[in-house]
Scaffold this motif. Structure first.
Motif, short mmCIF file in Angstrom:
data_model
loop_
_atom_site.label_atom_id
_atom_site.label_comp_id
_atom_site.label_asym_id
_atom_site.label_seq_id
_atom_site.Cartn_x
_atom_site.Cartn_y
_atom_site.Cartn_z
N LEU A 115 0.92 -1.26 0.08
CA LEU A 115 -0.04 -0.06 0.00
C LEU A 115 0.87 1.15 -0.01
CD1 LEU A 115 -2.75 1.55 0.43
CD2 LEU A 115 -2.39 1.23 2.79
N GLN A 116 1.81 1.34 0.82
CA GLN A 116 2.55 2.32 0.95
C GLN A 116 3.75 2.79 -0.36
OE1 GLN A 116 4.18 3.58 4.97
NE2 GLN A 116 3.38 1.40 5.61
N ALA A 117 4.01 1.72 -0.96
CA ALA A 117 4.69 1.57 -2.03
C ALA A 117 3.98 2.11 -3.29
CB ALA A 117 5.39 0.48 -2.31
N MET A 118 2.53 1.86 -3.22
CA MET A 118 1.63 2.06 -4.25
C MET A 118 1.25 3.66 -4.49
SD MET A 118 -1.96 0.13 -5.13
CE MET A 118 -2.87 0.39 -3.49
N VAL A 119 0.89 4.07 -3.12
CA VAL A 119 0.58 5.17 -3.12
C VAL A 119 1.30 6.29 -2.78
CG1 VAL A 119 -1.24 6.94 -2.04
CG2 VAL A 119 -1.78 4.58 -2.44
N GLY A 120 2.01 7.10 -3.62
CA GLY A 120 2.91 8.08 -3.38
C GLY A 120 2.13 9.55 -3.23
N LEU A 121 3.19 10.62 -2.98
CA LEU A 121 2.76 11.96 -2.50
C LEU A 121 3.60 12.86 -3.59
CD1 LEU A 121 2.74 11.78 1.50
CD2 LEU A 121 0.95 11.89 -0.24
N VAL A 122 2.93 13.55 -4.25
CA VAL A 122 3.49 14.54 -5.11
C VAL A 122 3.47 16.07 -4.61
CG1 VAL A 122 3.54 15.69 -7.53
CG2 VAL A 122 3.21 13.02 -7.34
N ALA A 123 4.43 16.70 -4.45
CA ALA A 123 4.62 17.92 -3.89
C ALA A 123 3.54 18.96 -4.93
CB ALA A 123 6.03 18.59 -3.84
N ARG A 124 2.89 19.51 -4.26
CA ARG A 124 2.38 20.52 -5.22
C ARG A 124 2.92 21.64 -5.80
NH1 ARG A 124 -2.80 23.09 -5.37
NH2 ARG A 124 -3.75 21.68 -3.50
N ARG A 125 4.35 22.09 -5.24
CA ARG A 125 5.07 23.11 -5.84
C ARG A 125 5.70 22.44 -7.17
NH1 ARG A 125 7.81 21.13 -1.86
NH2 ARG A 125 9.83 20.07 -2.00
N GLU A 126 5.99 20.93 -7.34
CA GLU A 126 6.29 20.31 -8.34
C GLU A 126 5.06 20.23 -9.57
OE1 GLU A 126 7.94 16.47 -7.44
OE2 GLU A 126 9.38 17.62 -5.90
N LEU A 127 3.94 19.86 -8.80
CA LEU A 127 2.84 19.82 -9.97
C LEU A 127 2.50 21.08 -10.58
CD1 LEU A 127 0.63 18.21 -11.30
CD2 LEU A 127 -0.63 18.45 -8.96
N ARG A 128 2.60 22.24 -9.81
CA ARG A 128 2.22 23.45 -10.36
C ARG A 128 3.14 23.87 -11.25
NH1 ARG A 128 3.92 26.69 -6.28
NH2 ARG A 128 5.76 27.60 -7.14
N LEU A 129 4.38 23.74 -11.11
CA LEU A 129 5.55 23.91 -12.21
C LEU A 129 5.01 23.42 -13.37
CD1 LEU A 129 8.67 24.57 -9.99
CD2 LEU A 129 7.36 26.23 -10.88
N GLU A 130 5.00 22.05 -13.34
CA GLU A 130 4.83 21.20 -14.53
C GLU A 130 3.14 21.60 -15.28
OE1 GLU A 130 3.16 16.61 -15.51
OE2 GLU A 130 4.23 16.90 -13.60
N LEU A 131 2.25 21.85 -14.41
CA LEU A 131 1.12 22.33 -15.12
C LEU A 131 1.20 23.73 -15.80
CD1 LEU A 131 -1.64 20.95 -12.54
CD2 LEU A 131 -1.16 20.20 -15.22
N GLN A 132 1.95 24.44 -15.25
CA GLN A 132 2.14 25.84 -15.72
C GLN A 132 3.00 25.72 -16.97
OE1 GLN A 132 4.18 28.04 -12.26
NE2 GLN A 132 2.02 29.25 -11.92
N ARG A 133 3.96 24.94 -17.12
CA ARG A 133 4.98 24.82 -18.29
C ARG A 133 4.12 24.13 -19.45
NH1 ARG A 133 8.21 20.90 -16.29
NH2 ARG A 133 7.00 19.48 -17.22
N ASP A 134 3.41 22.95 -18.93
CA ASP A 134 2.74 22.21 -19.95
C ASP A 134 1.47 22.80 -20.61
OD1 ASP A 134 5.16 20.58 -19.89
OD2 ASP A 134 4.04 19.07 -18.75
N LEU A 135 0.53 23.30 -19.67
CA LEU A 135 -0.78 23.65 -19.86
C LEU A 135 -1.08 24.98 -19.73
CD1 LEU A 135 -2.45 20.31 -18.41
CD2 LEU A 135 -1.85 20.64 -20.95
N ASP A 136 -0.21 25.73 -19.38
CA ASP A 136 -0.48 27.19 -18.85
C ASP A 136 -1.75 27.39 -17.55
OD1 ASP A 136 -0.14 29.89 -18.60
OD2 ASP A 136 -1.32 30.22 -20.30
#
Length: 180
Positions: A154-175
C-alpha cells in the motif's frame, strides 16, 4: 465553491470538473506521472502541500474510481489478499489523527503516523500523512498474516507529489495555475 485559476490557454475539462463540485472517473486513477489528473485532485484541497497519486499497482491489487469534490478527493484500493476489504485513501484539508503514533515519514515535510484499531483477529486502523494545508488518510482492514506485506505494498503503491512540482509542470505544459 473553490475555483481553479486558469491561464490564458486554459483547460476546459479541468474547470468543469472542479466547478461542478465533484467528479468521478472510473478506471482513471491519479497516476504520479500524470499532471492533468493530479491537477484535478490538487484542486480538491487547494491548500495541500502534497497530492496523493498511484505509483504502480502491485499484482493482486485494484484501484477504484477517483471521486473529487469541494471537500476533498478519494479513491479506494483492494487487494485480493484482503478478503474484499478496501483501503480508503482520502485527501482532506485536515485529519483527526487522535492518538496516532508517529512512524517513518513518507516524504520530506510530511508527518506520518499510525492509529491501530485492532491487531487481532484483523490488522485494522488508519495511516495518516499530515503536511502543510492538508493530509491523506489510509483506512485499512487487513487479515492477520499477509498484513505486513499488504501495508508495505500500500505504501509503495500510493505516492505523494509535492504541489510545487505539480504547479510548475502544469504551468509549463498547460498554462494552468493550481495555486501555491
Amino acid at each position: 465553491m473553490r475555483r481553479p485559476r486558469v491561464g490564458s490557454v486554459g483547460v476546459p475539462w479541468l474547470v468543469l470538473a472542479v466547478a461542478s463540485g465533484g467528479c468521478s472517473a472510473p478506471g482513471r486513477m491519479p497516476d504520479c506521472s500524470s499532471g492533468r489528473r493530479l491537477g484535478i485532485v490538487a484542486q480538491a484541497v487547494p491548500t495541500a502541500a502534497y497530492v496523493p497519486c498511484i505509483r504502480d499497482v502491485p499484482e493482486g491489487w485494484t484501484v477504484n474510481a477517483l471521486n473529487v469534490g469541494d471537500d476533498g478527493a478519494r479513491f479506494t484500493a483492494v487487494s485480493d489478499r484482503a478478503n474484499g476489504r478496501r483501503v480508503d485513501v482520502d485527501l482532506r484539508d485536515e485529519c483527526e489523527a487522535g492518538d496516532a503514533v508517529p512512524t517513518t515519514a513518507r516524504a520530506e515535510g510530511v508527518r506520518t503516523s499510525l492509529a491501530l484499531g485492532s491487531i487481532s483477529p484483523r490488522f485494522q486502523g488508519t495511516l495518516f500523512d499530515t503536511f502543510a494545508g492538508g493530509c491523506v488518510s489510509y483506512r485499512f482492514d487487513f487479515p492477520r498474516g499477509p498484513h505486513i506485506a499488504l501495508m508495505e505494498e500500500l505504501q509503495a503503491m500510493v505516492g505523494l507529489v509535492a504541489r510545487r512540482e505539480l504547479r510548475l509542470e502544469l504551468q509549463r505544459d498547460l498554462d494552468v495555475d493550481i495555486g501555491s
